[in-house]
Design a protein around this motif. Sequence first.
Motif: not given
Length: 246
Positions: A50-70
């Motif tokens: 799988s490819v995992n990513f996050m959607q941050p809802n804190t001001d000033g925080v953003k996604l830096d990189a998605a990660k391959m997982k298993f």
Amino acid sequence: ANAIEAVEIMKNLLLILSVIVLSSDVFAQDQAVGPKTRKKFKIGFNLSPSVNFMQPNTDGVKLDAAKMKFGYGMMAEYAFTNNYAIGLGLEHTMGGAALDFSKADVRYIAKDDTSEFKLIGRTYRYDYVNLPITLKLMTNEIGYFTYFGQFGVDISVLASAKTKDERIMLLSSVSDSLGVVETFDVAKTGDFQGRYNQTMFMNVKLRIGAGFEWNFSGNTSMVVSVSYHNGFIDLMKDPKDKQVAE
């Protein structure tokens, strides 16, 4: 204690799934659904990159990189017509991503140091015991292939949570007429640290997917599918403080 609780949860889920398997086998052994050879009950094993990513809802925080997982586990299917089935499973899944905190101005004092640090980035690594529950809508068999869509939820219980920080140390801070002038050390990356108590112990995700089943030998089939999983629960207990506290 958290690891022991996760193992106990997995044992209980395995026991429940085993009871379902045995009960279904007693009442539905070697029965077909519809005019062809589809069995009422099927069971097998699955592997899920799988490819995992996050959607941050804190001001000033953003996604830096998605990660391959298993992930891996077992799956079971009970067909109540030739075109509809209920799917259950028991899986070990991994999740996580990297977030950029460079514009959030998050400060903390590390447990093993009296110096103040500014957080630049954080990599999250999660392990879950996952129970998928899905409704499977299937076509009739076309040659050796059956095509399907799948809708349902994933109920995920957290087994472990770890993070690794990229941070810079505050060396000096001087106030003048223009404001505060700060001097920092070069950015450094720490080791993974456990953060189970700062993470929600459960997540519920919407699961939507499609794929095909290839019956290549008697009662043996290979199932290939692609799915999207969207979590509903904030993974951090406190989005302002505890999600970044050292």
